[in-house]
Design a protein around this motif. Structure first.
Motif, PDB file in Angstrom:
ATOM      1  N   LEU A 221      -5.054  -7.176  -2.607  1.00 36.14           N
ATOM      2  CA  LEU A 221      -5.755  -8.482  -3.472  1.00 36.14           C
ATOM      3  C   LEU A 221      -6.419  -7.828  -1.166  1.00 36.14           C
ATOM      4  N   GLY A 222      -8.048  -7.546  -1.521  1.00 33.71           N
ATOM      5  CA  GLY A 222      -8.291  -7.687  -0.669  1.00 33.71           C
ATOM      6  C   GLY A 222      -9.554  -8.990   0.372  1.00 33.71           C
ATOM      7  N   ARG A 223      -9.395  -8.936   1.602  1.00 33.35           N
ATOM      8  CA  ARG A 223     -10.338 -10.150   1.342  1.00 33.35           C
ATOM      9  C   ARG A 223     -11.366  -9.122   2.812  1.00 33.35           C
ATOM     10  N   SER A 224     -12.624 -10.286   2.631  1.00 33.23           N
ATOM     11  CA  SER A 224     -13.717  -9.734   3.467  1.00 33.23           C
ATOM     12  C   SER A 224     -13.463  -8.256   3.257  1.00 33.23           C
ATOM     13  N   LEU A 225     -13.648  -7.566   4.394  1.00 33.73           N
ATOM     14  CA  LEU A 225     -13.784  -6.138   4.584  1.00 33.73           C
ATOM     15  C   LEU A 225     -12.799  -5.460   3.907  1.00 33.73           C
ATOM     16  N   GLY A 226     -11.613  -6.551   4.162  1.00 34.93           N
ATOM     17  CA  GLY A 226     -11.018  -5.737   2.903  1.00 34.93           C
ATOM     18  C   GLY A 226     -10.926  -5.416   1.539  1.00 34.93           C
ATOM     19  N   GLY A 227     -11.973  -6.109   1.342  1.00 36.23           N
ATOM     20  CA  GLY A 227     -12.474  -6.299  -0.048  1.00 36.23           C
ATOM     21  C   GLY A 227     -12.242  -4.645  -0.551  1.00 36.23           C
ATOM     22  N   TYR A 228     -13.422  -4.110   0.679  1.00 37.43           N
ATOM     23  CA  TYR A 228     -14.011  -3.150   0.833  1.00 37.43           C
ATOM     24  C   TYR A 228     -12.994  -2.029   1.027  1.00 37.43           C
ATOM     25  N   PHE A 229     -12.080  -2.096   1.381  1.00 35.02           N
ATOM     26  CA  PHE A 229     -10.699  -0.765   1.726  1.00 35.02           C
ATOM     27  C   PHE A 229      -9.564  -0.602   0.991  1.00 35.02           C
ATOM     28  N   VAL A 230      -9.818  -2.176  -0.392  1.00 36.12           N
ATOM     29  CA  VAL A 230      -8.874  -1.690  -1.496  1.00 36.12           C
ATOM     30  C   VAL A 230      -9.391  -1.360  -2.547  1.00 36.12           C
ATOM     31  N   MET A 231     -10.802  -0.802  -1.938  1.00 30.25           N
ATOM     32  CA  MET A 231     -11.437  -0.407  -3.179  1.00 30.25           C
ATOM     33  C   MET A 231     -11.206   1.068  -3.031  1.00 30.25           C
ATOM     34  N   ARG A 232     -11.006   1.968  -1.261  1.00 26.47           N
ATOM     35  CA  ARG A 232     -11.050   3.057  -1.321  1.00 26.47           C
ATOM     36  C   ARG A 232      -9.760   3.163  -1.242  1.00 26.47           C
ATOM     37  N   ALA A 233      -9.058   2.389  -1.467  1.00 28.89           N
ATOM     38  CA  ALA A 233      -6.801   2.453  -2.416  1.00 28.89           C
ATOM     39  C   ALA A 233      -7.118   2.977  -3.631  1.00 28.89           C
ATOM     40  N   ALA A 234      -7.857   1.935  -4.172  1.00 26.41           N
ATOM     41  CA  ALA A 234      -8.040   2.254  -5.847  1.00 26.41           C
ATOM     42  C   ALA A 234      -7.958   3.886  -6.212  1.00 26.41           C
ATOM     43  N   ALA A 235      -9.576   3.908  -5.438  1.00 25.63           N
ATOM     44  CA  ALA A 235      -9.862   5.365  -5.711  1.00 25.63           C
ATOM     45  C   ALA A 235      -9.133   6.592  -5.550  1.00 25.63           C
ATOM     46  N   LYS A 236      -8.264   5.727  -4.359  1.00 23.44           N
ATOM     47  CA  LYS A 236      -7.548   7.775  -3.868  1.00 23.44           C
ATOM     48  C   LYS A 236      -6.468   7.661  -4.556  1.00 23.44           C
ATOM     49  N   ASN A 237      -5.381   6.207  -5.323  1.00 26.72           N
ATOM     50  CA  ASN A 237      -4.664   6.143  -5.824  1.00 26.72           C
ATOM     51  C   ASN A 237      -4.611   5.522  -7.342  1.00 26.72           C
TER      52      ASN A 237
END
Lengths: 362, 362
Positions: A221-237
């Motif tokens: 669960l990525g909050r605010s800017l964290g929401g951008y990074f959890v998407m990158r993480a999901a794309a890579k993993n």
């Protein structure tokens, strides 16, 4: 820099944005009203909050000396949150901000073992440093637990996830909150930069091997800017079983029109001396290069009145995830729907509980 | 009757008294602010709260249909509290007040089985009627639990004790909240009157025989007017191991100078048509006849700014209990110290946990 804010006006910034946000994260409205009654500018706000933090800290000591550990722990959480409030707008003094951040983290760490059940502090190796975080397990644990990695935003940290952590464990989910590059305790080691998702990967690897966590049922669960990074993480993993984007973004296209305080936040977190330097340090900052690799379910929760990440960011994100995403748009929601926190925070965690349950074939 | 209240003023009644009180009892500040932004008088306040209650009720139904029982239960608690807010000042229409009271009770009853752990509804026989109440047990129960009987005040009920119940069970104490004569669901059977403590005795007898409760470790906590009745109960029943008087009184000497809304409350609860009739129906209403019989520990928590029961009531009570009582006076506290709820509610329950532990010789 004008640090003043309007007084005694229910529609002002303090009431319209900060009350919902801070209360959602566990701050007492009585403390907010008391700060508001004395502070006429942000430096005074900072000072008033640090005094409230000190008062709770002393109260916690007293409770602990009387043998009331749970109350002492809860009171230290309040002290930590008051220090959080003190530092959150303190861009007028980087030294004060750093000192208050450190006090916030230290106080939370003192609370951790006193709570029932206690929080487990885990430090995850990352680029020769240690990412600090807290694991919380649900009380009734049959077999291995599904777990949510709670990824903070630009100026938020692991401590501000305490109430979301409560919602997780009550619904049988474990959760792990941490400070990554540019955030809280870890900012002194590494600045915020494009590539933050590598730290999510390091945490995924560490938490996957925890004896009480099911590696097949880990979501983020990525909050605010964290929401951008959890998407990158999901794309890579592809092992990440589910992703929630909580007031996040597809890219930083709106950077130049974001509130001044947010651009100050980017400078503080990246180490940039100017807005433009900060923006450069953030790199491309777009999901365009990787979004098509996301195959697991994504929930996007966004407020139409978001003044930081425009609601069109959520639409762009949702449109880039055909058949994978669920978009929930709150017509009256401010950034992260803080003004309707109960409904949407509950919804996010219930959605995760459902998806992570299904993933196990239960 | 002038139902209006001043707007957009932080020092007004809504902010100074109602925000702390309602939030302490579990109401969301976002809902209070939203009601405050539309309501210009008490009938409009009532209507706005009933609409918020209806919205939560529908949301709970949706959550339940999706299998999210815990969230549905928590949302029904919010609906019940919104109906509570709707009726609490509705002296402009006894019919509306009764209808909203019934809805509040019914909605809470629907929440009870959904919560984790569920609340056990128990009905205690009293004068040919049934006193409705809810028993909550701590999660980790070794042997028998100590229990706190939560006694409501003039215009409060078992549902408004939910957050205090949370504090109890987190600290290993069971608790039982109920509506007595003149209160909530039970008002239709019997009015408020001198002698209310007989119902506390009936509840003590019923809870003492519950298979999970230790009859030697039962205490009481009386809120506001309930603080007067728990003292009468303690005087008559030496088996009650501890008593907390939470914003209570020694007598009704200040009746004629109490806020109009409180005197309206006495009329509603006793069935009196005028203030003077209500006062007559309350009988002697003084502890002078029995206070010397109290031999078990008493904690008195009072706010010096209490506009309902003057702080001198707490002094009088404390002075009447030499060697038995502990007095905690909050210099900045309003009625029941609602504006400092966290600190004093925690203190009261920690004190009870200590005394009830000692009582068992642990």
């Amino acid at each position: 820099m004008d640090n003043s804010f309007p007084k005694n006006n229910l529609t002002n910034e303090v009431f319209a944005y900060w009350i919902p946000r801070l209360v959602a994260d566990g701050v007492d409205i009585n403390d907010i009203l008391s700060v508001h009654s004395v502070a006429t500018n942000w430096p005074e706000w900072s000072k008033a909050w640090s005094e409230i933090g000190n008062r709770y800290y002393l109260l916690a000591k007293e409770m602990q000396s009387e043998g009331h550990d749970i109350s002492a722990g809860e009171t230290l959480i309040r002290a930590s949150l008051a220090y959080h409030c003190s530092q959150i707008v303190a861009f007028h003094s980087q030294e004060d901000k750093k000192a208050m951040q450190a006090l916030k983290a230290k106080t939370y760490q003192k609370a951790a073992p006193l709570l029932a059940p206690p929080l487990e502090r885990i430090e995850v190796s990352f680029k020769n440093h240690k990412i600090p975080g807290y694991l919380r397990l649900p009380r009734s644990l049959e077999n291995l637990a599904a777990c949510v990695l709670l990824v903070p935003g630009l100026d938020s940290t692991k401590e501000d996830f305490h109430t979301i952590g409560d919602i997780c464990v009550k619904r049988g989910l474990a959760c792990f909150s941490f400070d990554g590059p540019g955030q809280g305790e870890f900012r002194q080691h590494l600045p915020l930069a494009e590539g933050y998702e590598e730290c999510i990967q390091a945490i995924f690897d560490a938490i996957s091997s925890h004896p009480k966590i099911d590696p097949l049922r880990i979501g983020t669960l990525g909050r605010s800017l964290g929401g951008y990074f959890v998407m990158r993480a999901a794309a890579k993993n592809p092992q990440i079983a589910a992703t929630v984007v909580f007031g996040g973004a597809f890219d930083l296209e709106d950077f130049s029109t974001m509130p001044k305080m947010i651009r100050d936040g980017f400078c503080y977190a990246t180490g940039g001396k100017t807005d433009s330097e900060a923006r450069t340090l953030m790199g491309a900052s777009s999901l365009i290069d990787c979004i098509d690799k996301v195959k697991k379910p994504v929930l996007i929760v966004h407020g139409k009145l978001d003044a930081i990440f425009n609601w069109k960011q959520a639409i762009k994100l949702s449109n880039s995830l055909p058949g994978v995403s669920t978009l929930v748009m709150d017509d009256n929601g401010v950034h992260c729907c803080h003004n309707n926190a109960f409904q949407y925070r509950t919804k996010m965690i219930d959605w995760l509980a459902n998806v992570l349950k299904k993933d196990q074939g239960l």
